[in-house]
Structures are given as structure tokens and as C-alpha cells.
Write a protein that holds these residues in place. Structure first.
Motif, PDB file in Angstrom:
ATOM      1  N   ASN A 223       1.005  -1.557  -0.101  1.00  0.00           N
ATOM      2  CA  ASN A 223      -0.196  -0.013  -0.008  1.00  0.00           C
ATOM      3  C   ASN A 223       1.036   1.386  -0.152  1.00  0.00           C
ATOM      4  O   ASN A 223       2.157   1.114   0.808  1.00  0.00           O
ATOM      5  N   THR A 224       0.601   2.141  -0.664  1.00  0.00           N
ATOM      6  CA  THR A 224       1.208   3.407  -0.759  1.00  0.00           C
ATOM      7  C   THR A 224       0.961   4.545   0.376  1.00  0.00           C
ATOM      8  O   THR A 224      -0.313   4.410   0.733  1.00  0.00           O
ATOM      9  N   PRO A 225       1.381   4.808   0.624  1.00  0.00           N
ATOM     10  CA  PRO A 225       2.000   5.480   2.107  1.00  0.00           C
ATOM     11  C   PRO A 225       0.438   6.864   2.324  1.00  0.00           C
ATOM     12  O   PRO A 225      -0.230   7.053   3.184  1.00  0.00           O
ATOM     13  N   ALA A 226       0.662   7.116   0.869  1.00  0.00           N
ATOM     14  CA  ALA A 226      -0.569   8.251   0.371  1.00  0.00           C
ATOM     15  C   ALA A 226      -2.132   7.059   0.876  1.00  0.00           C
ATOM     16  O   ALA A 226      -3.363   8.729   1.016  1.00  0.00           O
ATOM     17  N   ASN A 267       5.864  -2.510   7.437  1.00  0.00           N
ATOM     18  CA  ASN A 267       5.941  -2.513   9.264  1.00  0.00           C
ATOM     19  C   ASN A 267       6.037  -0.899   9.367  1.00  0.00           C
ATOM     20  O   ASN A 267       5.660  -0.379  10.427  1.00  0.00           O
ATOM     21  N   LEU A 268       6.513  -0.639   8.644  1.00  0.00           N
ATOM     22  CA  LEU A 268       6.734   0.480   8.510  1.00  0.00           C
ATOM     23  C   LEU A 268       5.362   2.165   8.598  1.00  0.00           C
ATOM     24  O   LEU A 268       4.381   3.046   9.270  1.00  0.00           O
ATOM     25  N   GLN A 269       4.392   1.220   7.761  1.00  0.00           N
ATOM     26  CA  GLN A 269       3.425   1.606   7.075  1.00  0.00           C
ATOM     27  C   GLN A 269       2.283   1.961   8.673  1.00  0.00           C
ATOM     28  O   GLN A 269       1.618   2.753   8.368  1.00  0.00           O
ATOM     29  N   LYS A 270       2.011   0.236   9.581  1.00  0.00           N
ATOM     30  CA  LYS A 270       1.781   0.585  10.320  1.00  0.00           C
ATOM     31  C   LYS A 270       1.271   1.088  11.497  1.00  0.00           C
ATOM     32  O   LYS A 270       0.861   1.276  11.725  1.00  0.00           O
TER      33      LYS A 270
END
Length: 280
Positions: A223-226, A267-270
Motif C-alpha cells: 500500500n502506498t503511504p498516501a 511495517n513502517l506503514q503500520k
């Protein structure tokens, strides 16, 4: 890594942990951290099964000696001294093993090493329970990997061609009793899985597949950060929220050690979602 003193013969009561102990031995040189936690899982499980009969007490005592020797050899390794790092190490290793087998499966390349990889991934997910309760995702991965190992093994054994990718899971298969499924030599999961295993949803067969969701392979776009929800005001984060966010960042750091960018990004997105919304 110095050789460990051998264990006595495995008591019959401990049959359920024999493959975890074998996995530990196979990783003594390849990945001592994995070897350590496999033995720790075997120790904890064995204590629950039988810690009173003389034969079992002797075996557990020798296993404890191995654990202490390993811990001394590993010294101040963060994966041993910090549970968060250790858990991330095990989860990432198990995922790499799973993705290797999954990519081979989806490409229709059926062989003993991919069976071994599916089975070993399921064993390592067992081992992750030393850190606490498994996530729903890990429970599903374990069930799928263990079933796949049995299904493909039985097909090859009977001269049949397995069906590639997700197919209907037969609940009565018991891979724990399957000595052959885990008998092949352990492969080293490649850091770059084959491009031929790119996920194509249109290739997933319908039928009695039970809905267990598995990683579509290392090539699935993250998933993109956006797509992350934005904070809509003052978010009150609890100490537990900060601890979980730190855990995800640790997981990301561990994934990067394996050059696993996709897992690191996820994991960073989570962590970002938790910190910006207060929800996971």
C-alpha cells in the motif's frame, strides 16, 4: 559457533517437538538465533507435556544445558537480549521461508526443498509463540503452510501432479505425523524470489478454499503511504500504542537486514497508521 553437547534419545512423550529440535540442529551454523528459539520452544513445550518422569527430566535438563551454552555463545546479540528484536527476527525468517515455497508453488515447481520450506515455516510460526499469542495472520499462514507441505508431499509420493497455488484445504490432514515432509535438506530462501511467481488473482482457483489469506509473494505491491488515513485531531496514544509502534519499527529494521523492502515498508506503514490515527 562451538558444538553443543548431544541430547539423549527423545522420549516418546516429546514426539510433537522432534521436528522443532531438528530445525534447531539444522540452524546451529546457519542462524544460531533461530536455533536458540527453536530449542526454547521445545523446552517450554516439553515442560508442559511431562517434566516429572525421569526420562523426560533428564532430556529437559540436557536441553537446558544447550540453551544456556547457546545463550552464552550469542552474548549480547539483540535478538536474544530483546524480545521485540528476537520476535521480528523469527517472523521475518519464517516469512522468507514461506514466500520462497509459495513462489515455487505458484510457479508449479514442486520439489522436496519447497515442501521442506513450507513445513519449516509452519514450525517457526510455532516457535514464535514463545513471545506470546500469535496474530491471526500467523495462525492462517501456519495452517496453510502445514497443509500445503502435506498436500504436495502426498501428491508427489502418489505420482500425482499437485495443483499450484491456493486450493481447498482438507482439515483431516495431519502433517505432524508426516516424517517425510520435513526430511529434505533445508534450503536457504533466496532474497529475490523468482519473478515467475508474480501473483495473478485471476489464477486463483475457486472451490472449497476456506478463505485463508496468504501473502501473494514478494512481488505484491505494498500500500502506498498516501493510502494511510490522516490524523483528524488530537490523538491520545497510550503507552501500549507507543510500544506497538516501536515493535513495528523493529520489525522493519530486521526486514531490511534481509533486504526485504516490502516487509519493511508494510511495517513502517503500520507504525505510521497507529501513530496518526491511534488505530491499527
Amino acid at each position: 559457533m562451538a558444538a553443543l553437547a548431544p541430547l539423549p534419545s527423545l522420549p516418546a512423550q516429546f514426539k510433537s517437538i522432534q521436528h522443532h529440535l531438528r530445525t534447531a540442529q539444522e540452524h546451529d551454523k546457519r542462524d544460531p538465533v533461530v536455533a536458540y528459539y527453536c530449542r526454547l520452544y521445545a523446552m517450554q513445550t516439553g515442560m508442559k507435556i511431562d517434566s516429572k518422569t525421569p526420562e523426560c527430566r533428564k532430556f529437559l535438563s540436557k536441553l537446558m544445558d544447550q540453551l544456556e551454552a547457546l545463550k552464552k555463545q550469542l552474548g549480547d546479540n539483540e535478538a536474544i537480549t530483546q524480545e521485540i528484536v528476537g520476535c521480528a527476527h523469527l517472523e521475518n525468517y519464517a516469512l522468507k521461508m514461506f514466500l520462497y515455497a509459495d513462489n515455487e508453488d505458484r510457479a508449479g515447481r514442486f520439489h522436496k526443498n519447497m515442501i521442506k520450506s513450507f513445513y519449516t515455516a509452519s514450525l517457526l510460526i510455532d516457535v514464535i509463540t514463545v513471545f506470546g499469542e500469535l496474530t491471526d495472520e500467523n495462525v492462517k499462514h501456519r495452517k496453510y503452510a502445514r497443509w500445503k507441505a502435506t498436500y504436495i508431499h502426498n501428491c508427489l509420493k502418489n505420482g500425482e501432479t499437485p495443483q499450484a497455488g491456493p486450493v481447498g484445504i482438507e482439515e483431516d490432514n495431519d502433517v505432524e505425523e508426516n516424517e517425510d515432509a520435513g526430511a529434505a535438506s533445508l534450503p536457504t530462501p533466496p532474497t529475490q524470489p523468482s519473478s515467475s511467481s508474480t501473483y495473478d488473482p485471476s489464477n486463483v482457483p475457486s472451490g472449497n478454499y476456506t478463505g485463508i489469506q496468504i501473502p501473494p509473494g514478494a512481488h505484491a505491491p505494498a500500500n502506498t503511504p498516501a493510502e494511510l488515513p490522516h490524523s483528524t485531531g488530537d490523538i491520545r496514544l497510550t503507552p501500549e500504542d507507543f510500544a506497538r509502534a516501536q515493535k513495528y519499527c523493529k520489525y522493519a529494521g530486521s526486514a531490511l537486514q534481509y533486504e526485504d523492502v516490502s516487509t519493511a515498508v508494510q511495517n513502517l506503514q503500520k507504525a505510521l497508521k497507529l501513530l496518526t490515527t491511534g488505530r491499527e
